[in-house]
Write a protein that holds these residues in place. Structure first.
Motif, PDB file in Angstrom:
ATOM      1  N   ALA A  93      11.689  18.412 -10.457  1.00 53.19           N
ATOM      2  CA  ALA A  93      10.254  18.452 -10.740  1.00 53.19           C
ATOM      3  C   ALA A  93       9.978  18.079 -12.191  1.00 53.19           C
ATOM      4  O   ALA A  93       9.033  17.332 -12.487  1.00 53.19           O
ATOM      5  N   ALA A  94      10.801  18.592 -13.111  1.00 51.20           N
ATOM      6  CA  ALA A  94      10.612  18.257 -14.523  1.00 51.20           C
ATOM      7  C   ALA A  94      10.856  16.773 -14.783  1.00 51.20           C
ATOM      8  O   ALA A  94      10.148  16.146 -15.583  1.00 51.20           O
ATOM      9  N   GLN A  95      11.836  16.189 -14.090  1.00 50.53           N
ATOM     10  CA  GLN A  95      12.099  14.763 -14.244  1.00 50.53           C
ATOM     11  C   GLN A  95      10.928  13.929 -13.732  1.00 50.53           C
ATOM     12  O   GLN A  95      10.517  12.942 -14.366  1.00 50.53           O
ATOM     13  N   ALA A  96      10.364  14.329 -12.593  1.00 52.70           N
ATOM     14  CA  ALA A  96       9.218  13.598 -12.049  1.00 52.70           C
ATOM     15  C   ALA A  96       8.009  13.720 -12.971  1.00 52.70           C
ATOM     16  O   ALA A  96       7.262  12.748 -13.172  1.00 52.70           O
ATOM     17  N   GLN A  97       7.785  14.892 -13.544  1.00 47.54           N
ATOM     18  CA  GLN A  97       6.688  15.062 -14.481  1.00 47.54           C
ATOM     19  C   GLN A  97       6.894  14.222 -15.736  1.00 47.54           C
ATOM     20  O   GLN A  97       5.931  13.672 -16.290  1.00 47.54           O
ATOM     21  N   PHE A  98       8.142  14.117 -16.178  1.00 49.81           N
ATOM     22  CA  PHE A  98       8.429  13.287 -17.353  1.00 49.81           C
ATOM     23  C   PHE A  98       8.130  11.815 -17.063  1.00 49.81           C
ATOM     24  O   PHE A  98       7.512  11.117 -17.874  1.00 49.81           O
ATOM     25  N   GLU A  99       8.556  11.327 -15.907  1.00 47.84           N
ATOM     26  CA  GLU A  99       8.267   9.941 -15.542  1.00 47.84           C
ATOM     27  C   GLU A  99       6.763   9.711 -15.374  1.00 47.84           C
ATOM     28  O   GLU A  99       6.240   8.653 -15.735  1.00 47.84           O
ATOM     29  N   GLY A 100       6.071  10.701 -14.809  1.00 47.60           N
ATOM     30  CA  GLY A 100       4.626  10.568 -14.675  1.00 47.60           C
ATOM     31  C   GLY A 100       3.920  10.532 -16.016  1.00 47.60           C
ATOM     32  O   GLY A 100       2.956   9.778 -16.200  1.00 47.60           O
ATOM     33  N   SER A 101       4.374  11.322 -16.987  1.00 43.72           N
ATOM     34  CA  SER A 101       3.761  11.294 -18.322  1.00 43.72           C
ATOM     35  C   SER A 101       4.008   9.960 -19.012  1.00 43.72           C
ATOM     36  O   SER A 101       3.141   9.455 -19.743  1.00 43.72           O
ATOM     37  N   GLN A 102       5.177   9.355 -18.775  1.00 43.10           N
ATOM     38  CA  GLN A 102       5.421   8.018 -19.330  1.00 43.10           C
ATOM     39  C   GLN A 102       4.466   6.992 -18.715  1.00 43.10           C
ATOM     40  O   GLN A 102       3.942   6.116 -19.416  1.00 43.10           O
ATOM     41  N   ALA A 103       4.241   7.093 -17.407  1.00 43.52           N
ATOM     42  CA  ALA A 103       3.307   6.173 -16.755  1.00 43.52           C
ATOM     43  C   ALA A 103       1.889   6.375 -17.275  1.00 43.52           C
ATOM     44  O   ALA A 103       1.132   5.401 -17.443  1.00 43.52           O
ATOM     45  N   GLN A 104       1.494   7.617 -17.553  1.00 35.00           N
ATOM     46  CA  GLN A 104       0.169   7.872 -18.112  1.00 35.00           C
ATOM     47  C   GLN A 104       0.036   7.276 -19.508  1.00 35.00           C
ATOM     48  O   GLN A 104      -1.052   6.824 -19.894  1.00 35.00           O
ATOM     49  N   TRP A 105       1.135   7.265 -20.261  1.00 35.61           N
ATOM     50  CA  TRP A 105       1.091   6.609 -21.574  1.00 35.61           C
ATOM     51  C   TRP A 105       0.870   5.112 -21.414  1.00 35.61           C
ATOM     52  O   TRP A 105       0.062   4.509 -22.137  1.00 35.61           O
ATOM     53  N   HIS A 106       1.566   4.477 -20.466  1.00 35.24           N
ATOM     54  CA  HIS A 106       1.334   3.055 -20.207  1.00 35.24           C
ATOM     55  C   HIS A 106      -0.099   2.821 -19.729  1.00 35.24           C
ATOM     56  O   HIS A 106      -0.726   1.812 -20.092  1.00 35.24           O
ATOM     57  N   ASP A 107      -0.613   3.731 -18.914  1.00 37.17           N
ATOM     58  CA  ASP A 107      -1.986   3.593 -18.433  1.00 37.17           C
ATOM     59  C   ASP A 107      -2.966   3.636 -19.599  1.00 37.17           C
ATOM     60  O   ASP A 107      -3.930   2.859 -19.655  1.00 37.17           O
ATOM     61  N   ALA A 108      -2.733   4.545 -20.554  1.00 34.33           N
ATOM     62  CA  ALA A 108      -3.603   4.623 -21.724  1.00 34.33           C
ATOM     63  C   ALA A 108      -3.515   3.345 -22.563  1.00 34.33           C
ATOM     64  O   ALA A 108      -4.531   2.836 -23.047  1.00 34.33           O
ATOM     65  N   ARG A 109      -2.313   2.826 -22.723  1.00 34.03           N
ATOM     66  CA  ARG A 109      -2.149   1.586 -23.497  1.00 34.03           C
ATOM     67  C   ARG A 109      -2.887   0.425 -22.848  1.00 34.03           C
ATOM     68  O   ARG A 109      -3.597  -0.340 -23.512  1.00 34.03           O
ATOM     69  N   VAL A 110      -2.721   0.288 -21.523  1.00 39.10           N
ATOM     70  CA  VAL A 110      -3.369  -0.822 -20.827  1.00 39.10           C
ATOM     71  C   VAL A 110      -4.888  -0.671 -20.870  1.00 39.10           C
ATOM     72  O   VAL A 110      -5.623  -1.655 -21.018  1.00 39.10           O
ATOM     73  N   SER A 111      -5.378   0.565 -20.739  1.00 38.84           N
ATOM     74  CA  SER A 111      -6.821   0.789 -20.776  1.00 38.84           C
ATOM     75  C   SER A 111      -7.403   0.403 -22.135  1.00 38.84           C
ATOM     76  O   SER A 111      -8.461  -0.248 -22.209  1.00 38.84           O
ATOM     77  N   VAL A 112      -6.712   0.796 -23.210  1.00 32.47           N
ATOM     78  CA  VAL A 112      -7.184   0.439 -24.551  1.00 32.47           C
ATOM     79  C   VAL A 112      -7.134  -1.074 -24.744  1.00 32.47           C
ATOM     80  O   VAL A 112      -8.067  -1.685 -25.292  1.00 32.47           O
ATOM     81  N   ALA A 113      -6.048  -1.701 -24.287  1.00 34.68           N
ATOM     82  CA  ALA A 113      -5.931  -3.151 -24.427  1.00 34.68           C
ATOM     83  C   ALA A 113      -7.025  -3.871 -23.653  1.00 34.68           C
ATOM     84  O   ALA A 113      -7.621  -4.844 -24.148  1.00 34.68           O
ATOM     85  N   ALA A 114      -7.320  -3.411 -22.441  1.00 38.02           N
ATOM     86  CA  ALA A 114      -8.368  -4.054 -21.645  1.00 38.02           C
ATOM     87  C   ALA A 114      -9.737  -3.886 -22.293  1.00 38.02           C
ATOM     88  O   ALA A 114     -10.560  -4.814 -22.305  1.00 38.02           O
ATOM     89  N   GLU A 115      -9.990  -2.698 -22.858  1.00 35.83           N
ATOM     90  CA  GLU A 115     -11.283  -2.469 -23.508  1.00 35.83           C
ATOM     91  C   GLU A 115     -11.448  -3.369 -24.724  1.00 35.83           C
ATOM     92  O   GLU A 115     -12.522  -3.957 -24.944  1.00 35.83           O
ATOM     93  N   VAL A 116     -10.390  -3.491 -25.522  1.00 35.29           N
ATOM     94  CA  VAL A 116     -10.470  -4.361 -26.699  1.00 35.29           C
ATOM     95  C   VAL A 116     -10.625  -5.818 -26.272  1.00 35.29           C
ATOM     96  O   VAL A 116     -11.418  -6.567 -26.862  1.00 35.29           O
ATOM     97  N   ALA A 117      -9.885  -6.252 -25.249  1.00 34.44           N
ATOM     98  CA  ALA A 117      -9.966  -7.639 -24.803  1.00 34.44           C
ATOM     99  C   ALA A 117     -11.359  -7.963 -24.264  1.00 34.44           C
ATOM    100  O   ALA A 117     -11.917  -9.030 -24.562  1.00 34.44           O
ATOM    101  N   ASN A 118     -11.930  -7.058 -23.471  1.00 38.11           N
ATOM    102  CA  ASN A 118     -13.280  -7.304 -22.958  1.00 38.11           C
ATOM    103  C   ASN A 118     -14.290  -7.427 -24.089  1.00 38.11           C
ATOM    104  O   ASN A 118     -15.157  -8.319 -24.083  1.00 38.11           O
ATOM    105  N   LEU A 119     -14.181  -6.529 -25.069  1.00 39.04           N
ATOM    106  CA  LEU A 119     -15.113  -6.583 -26.194  1.00 39.04           C
ATOM    107  C   LEU A 119     -14.862  -7.813 -27.056  1.00 39.04           C
ATOM    108  O   LEU A 119     -15.820  -8.438 -27.564  1.00 39.04           O
ATOM    109  N   TYR A 120     -13.609  -8.211 -27.191  1.00 36.40           N
ATOM    110  CA  TYR A 120     -13.275  -9.379 -28.010  1.00 36.40           C
ATOM    111  C   TYR A 120     -13.843 -10.656 -27.389  1.00 36.40           C
ATOM    112  O   TYR A 120     -14.489 -11.458 -28.081  1.00 36.40           O
TER     113      TYR A 120
END
Length: 293
Positions: A93-120
Motif C-alpha cells: 500500500a505504501a509503495q502504491a501511494q508513493f507511485e501515486g504521489s509521483q504521478a500527481q507531481w507529473h500531473d501538476a507539472r503538466v497542468s502548469v505547463a499547459a496553463e503557461v502555454a495557453n496563455l503564451y
C-alpha cells in the motif's frame, strides 16, 4: 516534456520559471517525501528490529569502599513473523501511494505547463490582432482625412466625412481595447511565472519576431492511449491499488501474530583498580498474540 519540442525557447523558459514558483508543484513534492518516508517505515516492519542501550555510573556503593564505576550496554532484537501478510500488504500500500504521489507531481507539472502555454499562445495571438487592429485604425484615419478634404472641396457630402470620422474613432477604440487585453494577459503571465514585467515584455517582443512551429503529435489509438498516459488516471489507479492492499492488511490483523525476541547484555564493574566483566544473553520466548475482535 512536450513543450521542449515546440521549437520556442521563450516558451520553455517561461514554463520552467512557472514550475519553479508553482505552489501546487511544491505541494506535490512534499507529498512525495511524505509517502517515501511511509514506504521506508512500512518496509522496515518486514525485517527484524534491533535496540541498543548504554549507561555508565560512578559512585560509592558502601562506606569505606573506594569509588566504583559501572558501564552497562545491551542489545535487544525482535522480529515479527509476517504469517498472514499484514506487513507485506502495508508495504504494498505504501509503495502504491508513493507511485501515486509521483504521478500527481507529473500531473501538476503538466497542468502548469499547459496553463503557461495557453496563455503564451494567447499573448502571441493578442499581439498579432493588435497589429491588425492598429493597421485598420491607420487605414480608417487616412480614409477620414481624405473624406474631409473631399467634403471641403465639395466633391463629397459632409455626412460622408462624418461617417468616416466615426469609423476612425471606432477603430481607435478597438485598438485601446485590444491593447488593454494584451496588458491583462501580460500581467497574468507575470503572476504565473514571477518574471519581472519589463523582462517578460522583452522576451515576448523577441518571440513575436519568430514564427511559431507546431510540434508533431502522433497518437496511434484515441482515446485509449491518451487516457493511459494521463498522470491523474495513473494516480487514481494507484489509489485503488493502495486501498486494496490496506484492506488486505486490515483483514490480516484478525489473525494471530507471532514474534521472536532476544537480548545480549554486558556489564563492566571497576572498583579499587580491579575490574570485572559480566556478559549475559537470552532468547526470549515466542510471543503469540490473538485478537479478541
Amino acid at each position: 516534456q512536450w513543450w521542449q519540442r515546440q521549437g520556442d525557447p521563450v516558451l520553455v523558459e517561461l514554463i520552467d520559471a512557472a514550475q519553479t514558483v508553482s505552489p501546487s508543484i511544491a505541494q506535490s513534492l512534499s507529498r512525495i517525501e511524505t509517502s517515501r518516508a511511509s514506504r521506508v517505515a512500512s518496509d522496515a516492519a518486514l525485517g527484524p528490529r534491533l535496540d541498543a542501550s548504554l549507561s555508565a555510573s560512578r559512585g560509592v556503593t558502601q562506606p569505606g569502599v573506594p569509588l566504583a564505576t559501572s558501564v552497562q550496554g545491551g542489545l535487544q532484537a525482535s522480529w515479527e513473523v509476517d504469517l498472514f501478510g499484514a506487513n507485506r500488504s502495508a508495504s504494498n500500500a505504501a509503495q502504491a501511494q508513493f507511485e501515486g504521489s509521483q504521478a500527481q507531481w507529473h500531473d501538476a507539472r503538466v497542468s502548469v505547463a499547459a496553463e503557461v502555454a495557453n496563455l503564451y499562445y494567447g499573448l502571441r495571438t493578442c499581439h498579432q490582432l493588435l497589429a491588425v487592429t492598429q493597421a485598420d485604425a491607420q487605414s480608417r484615419r487616412e480614409t477620414a482625412r481624405l473624406s474631409d478634404i473631399n467634403a471641403r472641396a465639395g466633391f463629397a457630402a459632409p455626412a460622408v466625412a462624418a461617417l468616416a470620422r466615426a469609423s476612425a474613432a471606432e477603430s481607435k477604440s478597438r485598438v485601446t481595447q485590444q491593447q488593454a487585453q494584451c496588458d491583462l494577459d501580460t500581467k497574468a503571465m507575470v503572476a504565473l511565472t514571477a518574471v519581472p514585467e519589463p523582462d517578460l515584455r522583452r522576451k515576448l517582443a523577441s518571440a513575436l519576431a519568430r514564427p511559431s512551429q507546431a510540434a508533431p503529435v502522433s497518437i496511434a489509438n484515441v482515446p485509449a492511449q491518451t487516457v493511459a498516459q494521463r498522470p491523474d488516471v495513473f494516480a487514481a489507479e494507484r489509489e485503488v491499488a493502495a486501498a486494496s492492499a490496506q484492506v488486505g492488511a486490515a483483514q490480516a490483523q484478525r489473525y494471530p501474530r507471532l514474534s521472536l525476541s532476544g537480548s545480549i547484555g554486558a556489564l563492566r564493574y571497576t572498583t579499587g583498580g580491579v575490574s570485572s566483566d559480566l556478559t549475559t544473553w537470552s532468547i526470549g520466548p515466542v510471543a503469540l498474540s490473538l485478537p479478541l475482535f
